[in-house]
Design an enzyme around this catalytic site. Sequence first.
Site, mmCIF file in Angstrom:
data_model
loop_
_atom_site.group_PDB
_atom_site.id
_atom_site.type_symbol
_atom_site.label_atom_id
_atom_site.label_comp_id
_atom_site.label_asym_id
_atom_site.label_seq_id
_atom_site.Cartn_x
_atom_site.Cartn_y
_atom_site.Cartn_z
ATOM 1 N N CYS A 77 0.843 -1.194 0.000
ATOM 2 C CA CYS A 77 0.000 0.000 0.000
ATOM 3 C C CYS A 77 0.879 1.244 0.000
ATOM 4 C CB CYS A 77 -0.908 0.005 1.232
ATOM 5 S SG CYS A 77 -1.833 -1.520 1.447
ATOM 6 N N SER A 103 2.789 -4.343 3.433
ATOM 7 C CA SER A 103 3.684 -3.197 3.597
ATOM 8 C C SER A 103 2.848 -1.967 3.307
ATOM 9 C CB SER A 103 4.855 -3.253 2.614
ATOM 10 O OG SER A 103 5.626 -4.402 2.816
ATOM 11 N N CYS A 104 3.070 -0.899 4.052
ATOM 12 C CA CYS A 104 2.359 0.352 3.803
ATOM 13 C C CYS A 104 3.350 1.485 4.003
ATOM 14 C CB CYS A 104 1.171 0.502 4.760
ATOM 15 S SG CYS A 104 0.145 1.947 4.397
ATOM 16 N N VAL A 105 3.566 2.247 2.968
ATOM 17 C CA VAL A 105 4.546 3.323 3.020
ATOM 18 C C VAL A 105 3.967 4.618 2.464
ATOM 19 C CG1 VAL A 105 6.519 1.747 2.845
ATOM 20 C CG2 VAL A 105 5.533 2.702 0.771
#
Length: 124
Positions: A77, A103-105
């Site tokens: 994401c 994963s969210c960055v």
Amino acid sequence: MLKKVATNKAPAAIGPYSQGIMANGFLFASGQIPIDPATGEIRGVDITEQAELVMKNIGEILKEAGTTYENVVKTTCFLADMADFGAFNAVYEKYFTGKPARSCVAVKQLPKNVLCEVEVISVI
């Protein structure tokens, strides 16, 4: 053998890529942004509206590949602003009830200046 996934119920690719590729029992779906597949235009004025459309577009690609949100094993994401993390999660958790790896960055900028983009890997 690689098989391309394509549906007119999700936005067409806006570059040199496919909506998704199936290989070895997995679907690798390209990142989806909040494009209305009927108009080709960005839809949604805030993270909640944009995330809802992104999730619906992902659902159409999953469906075309013969799988569902429950079979997603990994998401990546991208958010334009980490301040939207909570509101994004409120939408995300409605769709990804199986809690896949994620994963969210936050990134500096997303295509067409949208607020979020999500890509998925799913078992077929």
